[in-house]
Scaffold this active site. Structure first.
Site, PDB file in Angstrom:
ATOM      1  CG  HIS A 105      -1.804  -0.983   1.527  1.00  0.00           C
ATOM      2  ND1 HIS A 105      -1.470  -2.126   2.199  1.00  0.00           N
ATOM      3  CD2 HIS A 105      -3.136  -1.091   1.250  1.00  0.00           C
ATOM      4  CE1 HIS A 105      -2.536  -2.901   2.305  1.00  0.00           C
ATOM      5  NE2 HIS A 105      -3.565  -2.304   1.735  1.00  0.00           N
ATOM      6  CG  ASP A 108       1.798  -0.950   3.430  1.00  0.00           C
ATOM      7  OD1 ASP A 108       1.157  -0.628   4.439  1.00  0.00           O
ATOM      8  OD2 ASP A 108       1.362  -1.708   2.538  1.00  0.00           O
ATOM      9  CD  GLU A 236      -7.850  -8.270  -1.070  1.00  0.00           C
ATOM     10  OE1 GLU A 236      -6.863  -7.773  -1.657  1.00  0.00           O
ATOM     11  OE2 GLU A 236      -7.819  -8.606   0.128  1.00  0.00           O
ATOM     12  CD  GLU A 272      -7.174 -11.626   2.456  1.00  0.00           C
ATOM     13  OE1 GLU A 272      -6.747 -10.649   1.828  1.00  0.00           O
ATOM     14  OE2 GLU A 272      -7.233 -11.669   3.685  1.00  0.00           O
ATOM     15  CG  HIS A 275     -11.105 -11.168   2.288  1.00  0.00           C
ATOM     16  ND1 HIS A 275     -10.699 -10.126   1.489  1.00  0.00           N
ATOM     17  CD2 HIS A 275     -10.468 -11.001   3.469  1.00  0.00           C
ATOM     18  CE1 HIS A 275      -9.845  -9.353   2.169  1.00  0.00           C
ATOM     19  NE2 HIS A 275      -9.690  -9.873   3.360  1.00  0.00           N
ATOM     20  CG  ASP A 300      -4.537 -10.882  -1.143  1.00  0.00           C
ATOM     21  OD1 ASP A 300      -3.815 -10.826  -2.150  1.00  0.00           O
ATOM     22  OD2 ASP A 300      -4.901  -9.882  -0.496  1.00  0.00           O
ATOM     23  CG  ASP A 311      -9.289 -10.855   7.247  1.00  0.00           C
ATOM     24  OD1 ASP A 311      -8.949 -12.000   6.906  1.00  0.00           O
ATOM     25  OD2 ASP A 311      -9.063  -9.844   6.565  1.00  0.00           O
ATOM     26  CG  ASP A 313      -5.194 -11.383   7.279  1.00  0.00           C
ATOM     27  OD1 ASP A 313      -5.927 -11.855   6.398  1.00  0.00           O
ATOM     28  OD2 ASP A 313      -5.195 -10.178   7.580  1.00  0.00           O
ATOM     29  CG  ASP A 343      -3.440  -9.712   2.841  1.00  0.00           C
ATOM     30  OD1 ASP A 343      -2.863  -9.329   3.874  1.00  0.00           O
ATOM     31  OD2 ASP A 343      -4.398  -9.110   2.324  1.00  0.00           O
TER      32      ASP A 343
HETATM   33  C1  XUL Z   1      -7.773  -6.569   4.196  1.00  0.00           C
HETATM   34  C2  XUL Z   1      -6.952  -6.948   3.036  1.00  0.00           C
HETATM   35  C3  XUL Z   1      -6.097  -5.891   2.451  1.00  0.00           C
HETATM   36  C4  XUL Z   1      -6.004  -5.937   0.970  1.00  0.00           C
HETATM   37  C5  XUL Z   1      -5.237  -4.781   0.368  1.00  0.00           C
HETATM   38  O1  XUL Z   1      -8.560  -7.571   4.715  1.00  0.00           O
HETATM   39  O2  XUL Z   1      -6.964  -8.076   2.625  1.00  0.00           O
HETATM   40  O3  XUL Z   1      -4.830  -5.986   3.024  1.00  0.00           O
HETATM   41  O4  XUL Z   1      -5.412  -7.113   0.537  1.00  0.00           O
HETATM   42  O5  XUL Z   1      -5.713  -3.551   0.755  1.00  0.00           O
HETATM   43 CO    CO Z   2      -5.971  -9.056   1.053  1.00  0.00          CO
END
Ligand code: XUL
Ligand code: CO
Length: 443
Positions: A105, A108, A236, A272, A275, A300, A311, A313, A343
């Site tokens: 991003h 970042d 996304e 993702e 998600h 992702d 979430d 991750d 991610d």
């Molecule tokens: C949030 C997510 C983000 C996107 C990019 O859940 O997945 O990090 O991948 O903005």
């Molecule tokens: Co993501």
């Protein structure tokens, strides 16, 4: 340049019998599987935010990770000096791990300035440095993206904000970050609508907000052509979090949105895993849906937790889950511009610097082993031939599909010749055993 990860050298493939936590057991970059090398199939990427920008804070506690460039750990450090230190560590990591790609991003990579102009200058300076690191290490950019959800100005959304000033701010930020992504030769540009949704319909004009989002995405597409960005644009999907409801709920919802605003040939999806599961779908369902609609872009790679509805991750560790995902990816023809971007973030207690290596190596091995199993299923052909056999009756029914038969004709024919549908086994358990066999034997 001093080493940040000074206990780890270049990670190498040692094979399934290796006990070395800093070696790959399954990911053998140059090994050819189903016509492509593993590196070409998997196109691994590391994300900047979880691995380098995040310091381990959660809503119940502060910093845990050893990230000396983070303001929470070194408040006296100049923000641009901190960004440079972080970037050196990041590229050292990408290079030693042997991940071909990274993603970021805007915020970042470069600290936000007091004004938009200052933020742009900071980003431009850091992008110049990133270009040098990329050249030196051979790392490529899978995608860039704009963070239009963390700052207070975006609390009610970016494109879908009731205040057009927020829309304009986000649009300007995307324009700048797209140019930065182009400058680094990014293969894709991602748009995750972090706060493009609502907390309550009582204060939300849903129709108006979706129209705003449609306009925003059209602006992004126009800009892509205006600046000659050659990568793919990806939305996304995510069903909720941080908002109660997010407009890009899942792949099918995004496809409906793209069709409505005339964007289905311009924008694809970045799916993702966590998600997908939050939206109540299997990961492989989301891939199959995207392939079916012609909008499959990138992944992702991460994992949720079966008992927790947010979430998480986590790094992917389930070969069973990922084999089904890789199977759909291979069936869809594999990645073009996309890849498998982690991610994923460390657990908050994983505070050793080398944990970042172990986590990524584990994720890469999970995906590589899943690729082997999925390729073996396709190569063997039994699964697909059993699936085809289920539809064999349709081979003599093309007229029905082509619209050459009316409802009345169907009625009259059945009246004349009674035909009961056959009772054929779906063979689900057998197919699950078949998949298990390929996972067990994949080498
Ligand atoms: C949030 C997510 C983000 C996107 C990019 O859940 O997945 O990090 O991948 O903005
Ligand atoms: Co993501």
């Amino acid at each position: 340049m001093s080493e940040f990860f000074d206990t780890v050298d270049t990670v190498r493939y040692e094979g399934p019998e290796s006990d070395n936590p800093f070696a790959f057991r399954w990911y053998d970059a140059d090994r050819v599987v189903a016509g492509r090398t593993m590196a070409e199939h998997l196109r691994f990427g590391v994300c900047y935010w979880h691995s380098f920008t995040w310091d381990g804070f959660d809503i119940f506690g502060a910093s845990t990770q050893d990230r000396p460039w983070h303001p929470s750990q070194n408040a006296a450090l100049d923000p641009m000096d901190a960004a440079k230190m972080k970037m050196e560590a990041a590229f050292e990591f990408f290079e030693k791990l042997g991940a071909p790609f990274f993603s970021f991003h805007d915020i970042d990579i470069a600290p936000a300035g007091a004004t938009f102009a200052e933020s742009c200058r900071n980003l431009d300076e850091m992008i110049d440095l990133a270009a040098g690191h990329m050249e030196r290490t051979g790392t490529k950019l899978l995608w860039g993206t704009t963070n239009a959800f963390s700052h207070r100005r975006f609390m009610a959304g970016a494109a879908t904000n009731p205040d057009p000033a927020a829309f304009r701010y986000a649009a300007a930020q995307v324009a700048h970050c797209m140019s930065a992504t182009k400058r680094l030769g990014g293969a894709n540009y991602v748009l995750w609508g972090g706060r493009e949704g609502y907390e309550t319909l009582l204060n939300t004009d849903l129709t108006r907000e979706l129209d705003q989002l449609g306009r925003f995405m059209n602006l992004v597409v126009e800009h892509k052509y205006a600046i000659g960005f050659e990568g793919a644009l990806l939305i996304e999907p995510k069903p909720f979090e941080p908002t109660k409801h997010q407009y890009d709920y899942d792949v099918a919802t995004v496809y409906g949105f793209l069709k409505k605003y005339g964007l289905e040939n311009e924008i694809k999806v970045n799916i993702e895993v966590n998600h997908a599961t939050l939206s109540g779908h299997d990961f492989h369902h989301e891939i199959a849906t995207a392939v079916n609609s012609g909008i499959f872009g990138s992944i992702d790679a991460n994992a949720g937790d079966d008992r927790l509805g947010w979430d998480l991750d986590r790094f992917p560790s389930s070969v069973e889950q990922m084999t089904l995902g890789m199977l759909e990816i291979l069936r869809g023809g594999g990645f073009t511009t996309g890849g498998l971007m982690f991610d994923s973030k460390l657990r908050r207690q994983s505070v050793s610097r080398d944990d970042l290596f172990i986590a990524h190596i584990g994720g890469m091995d999970t995906m590589a082993r899943s690729l082997l199993a999925a390729a073996s299923i396709i190569d063997d052909g039994e699964l697909d031939s059993l699936r085809d056999a289920r539809y064999a009756g349709w081979n003599s029914e093309q007229d029905l599909l082509d619209g050459k038969v009316s409802l009345q004709q169907i009625h009259d024919e059945l009246l004349a010749h009674d035909v009961e549908p056959a009772h054929t086994s779906g063979r689900q358990e057998m197919l699950e055993r078949l998949v298990a066999r390929h996972i067990e034997r994949a080498r």
